[in-house]
Design an enzyme around this catalytic site. Structure first.
Site, PDB file in Angstrom:
ATOM      1  N   LYS A 189     -21.533  -5.654   2.355  1.00  0.00           N
ATOM      2  CA  LYS A 189     -20.676  -5.174   1.263  1.00  0.00           C
ATOM      3  C   LYS A 189     -20.300  -6.312   0.313  1.00  0.00           C
ATOM      4  CE  LYS A 189     -17.926  -3.272   4.384  1.00  0.00           C
ATOM      5  NZ  LYS A 189     -16.791  -2.522   5.010  1.00  0.00           N
TER       6      LYS A 189
ATOM      7  N   THR B  67      -3.903   4.892  -1.516  1.00  0.00           N
ATOM      8  CA  THR B  67      -4.963   5.383  -0.643  1.00  0.00           C
ATOM      9  C   THR B  67      -5.512   6.709  -1.161  1.00  0.00           C
ATOM     10  OG1 THR B  67      -3.430   6.536   0.826  1.00  0.00           O
ATOM     11  CG2 THR B  67      -3.935   4.239   1.342  1.00  0.00           C
ATOM     12  N   TYR B  68      -6.609   7.142  -0.539  1.00  0.00           N
ATOM     13  CA  TYR B  68      -7.360   8.316  -0.984  1.00  0.00           C
ATOM     14  C   TYR B  68      -7.474   9.275   0.179  1.00  0.00           C
ATOM     15  CZ  TYR B  68     -11.144  10.607  -3.714  1.00  0.00           C
ATOM     16  OH  TYR B  68     -11.916  11.475  -4.452  1.00  0.00           O
TER      17      TYR B  68
ATOM     18  N   ARG C 185     -16.159   3.762   3.062  1.00  0.00           N
ATOM     19  CA  ARG C 185     -16.934   4.928   3.486  1.00  0.00           C
ATOM     20  C   ARG C 185     -15.993   6.070   3.813  1.00  0.00           C
ATOM     21  NH1 ARG C 185     -21.530   5.574   8.218  1.00  0.00           N
ATOM     22  NH2 ARG C 185     -19.766   5.398   9.649  1.00  0.00           N
ATOM     23  N   GLY C 186     -14.896   5.773   4.488  1.00  0.00           N
ATOM     24  CA  GLY C 186     -13.913   6.798   4.801  1.00  0.00           C
ATOM     25  C   GLY C 186     -14.115   7.395   6.181  1.00  0.00           C
TER      26      GLY C 186
ATOM     27  N   HIS D 148     -15.011  -3.175  13.515  1.00  0.00           N
ATOM     28  CA  HIS D 148     -14.938  -1.723  13.326  1.00  0.00           C
ATOM     29  C   HIS D 148     -15.373  -1.038  14.613  1.00  0.00           C
ATOM     30  CE1 HIS D 148     -15.632   2.305  11.762  1.00  0.00           C
ATOM     31  NE2 HIS D 148     -15.005   1.951  10.659  1.00  0.00           N
TER      32      HIS D 148
ATOM     33  N   GLU E 233       0.835  -1.196   0.000  1.00  0.00           N
ATOM     34  CA  GLU E 233       0.000   0.000   0.000  1.00  0.00           C
ATOM     35  C   GLU E 233       0.870   1.247   0.000  1.00  0.00           C
ATOM     36  OE1 GLU E 233      -3.529   0.629   2.810  1.00  0.00           O
ATOM     37  OE2 GLU E 233      -2.046   2.041   3.623  1.00  0.00           O
TER      38      GLU E 233
ATOM     39  N   ALA F 274     -20.493   2.140   2.372  1.00  0.00           N
ATOM     40  CA  ALA F 274     -19.704   1.585   1.271  1.00  0.00           C
ATOM     41  C   ALA F 274     -20.526   0.640   0.405  1.00  0.00           C
ATOM     42  CB  ALA F 274     -18.476   0.876   1.824  1.00  0.00           C
TER      43      ALA F 274
END
Length: 326
Positions: free
Chosen positions: A184, A62-63, A120-121, A168, A31, A141
């Site tokens: 998902k 990544t974003y 989702r972020g 999570h 990554e 997501a």
């Protein structure tokens, strides 16, 4: 061969990559994060060259929060894909409307970037803060996955998701987290990559929970996410941001190596961290992990050291012929 409905410019789908034979004991992937300046971007490309030569199965990019790195993410991912490296692009819902998401998907498709990690972020500024929806946007997501899979122009995307060995932190129970993950996968995701974790048992129990709850979708590949530990400060920061837990036994070993002075004993701390990650990787290989996904922070040395310990890479260092990226 690629499916006929995938554009000719696209790469191998990650879900297909995971089925291909590996020259090493197990496939590995890495990554990268979009760098903040040109100098750091150059270092990322040098790192990518190393991982290309070591035979990485794919790389992910990544974003940034709220799309803050969108243009740089796209540019870097496109260059990596031409290296060539099979490239997975992260995409979050934060601060994007549905129309903007469709525009981004169209841009990625035109660039041939059709491997997507749907997230989702985290809320900008505070990853552990309360989720804030965007007017006209998506909230989960699985909604992004449904948008992709139900839109003829986007169905060629190969979609992965995040999964969470410890659950999570927003899920009230592990059972609830299991259902979120399965939603998902049922929406069309082909595999998941876990958040970083430091106890292999957590990964194995996640795998067990998903299969028990849904023998079909729960059996989709789960790629373990590993971050080789190189310093106490770094691992504490990553744990804080991710919500993951540092096992007491590991923390005690790192503190003992630090011996009250992290800077003076940084080599000893690093030694413990690399050894621990190597032991995790050995167990994961023995347990049948389909790939090892290393969170590199855009460096090569720590990951290559672990791979060398696994018999999957040469020793790191200029004296062994490698460029000293870190």
């Amino acid at each position: 061969m690629q499916s006929s409905n995938i554009p000719a410019s696209s790469q191998w789908a990650i879900s297909d990559v995971l089925k291909r034979p590996s020259p090493g004991r197990v496939p590995f992937s890495v990554e990268f994060m979009p760098p903040r300046d040109d100098a750091a971007e150059g270092r990322l490309y040098r790192a990518a060259e190393v991982f290309h030569d070591l035979g990485a199965s794919f790389v992910s990019v990544t974003y940034g929060a709220g799309g803050s790195t969108r243009e740089r993410t796209s540019r870097i991912a496109r260059r990596l894909s031409r290296q060539p490296l099979t490239t997975l692009v992260h995409l979050t819902l934060v601060n994007h409307t549905r129309a903007e998401m469709e525009q981004i998907l169209q841009e990625y498709s035109e660039l041939g970037l059709t491997n997507l990690l749907a997230l989702r972020g985290d809320p900008p500024g505070d990853p552990l803060g309360e989720w804030q929806s965007t007017p006209g946007g998506l909230n989960y997501a699985n909604e992004l996955i449904e948008l992709i899979k139900q839109s003829p122009e986007f169905q060629h995307f190969d979609v992965g998701i995040a999964s969470f060995p410890e659950g999570h932190f927003r899920a009230r129970t592990l059972e609830e987290d299991t259902e979120f993950t399965l939603a998902k996968l049922r929406a069309g995701a082909e595999y998941s990559i876990t958040q970083m974790f430091f106890d292999v048992e957590d990964y194995l129990r996640l795998r067990d929970r998903l299969v028990a709850a849904d023998p079909v979708h729960g059996a989709k590949p789960i790629i373990p996410g590993l971050m080789p530990i190189t310093s106490l400060r770094s691992v504490r920061r990553q744990v804080e941001l991710s919500g993951a837990q540092l096992p007491r036994e590991l923390e005690e070993r790192l503190l003992a190596a630090a011996n009250g002075d992290e800077e003076a004993n940084k080599d000893e701390i690093r030694k413990v961290g690399i050894e621990y990650t190597t032991q995790m990787a050995e167990r994961l290989i023995a347990e049948g992990a389909v790939d090892l996904h290393f969170m590199t922070l855009n460096f090569t040395r720590a990951t290559q050291e672990v791979l060398h310990n696994l018999g999957m890479a040469p020793a790191w260092g200029a004296e062994h012929g490698q460029d000293a990226v870190r």
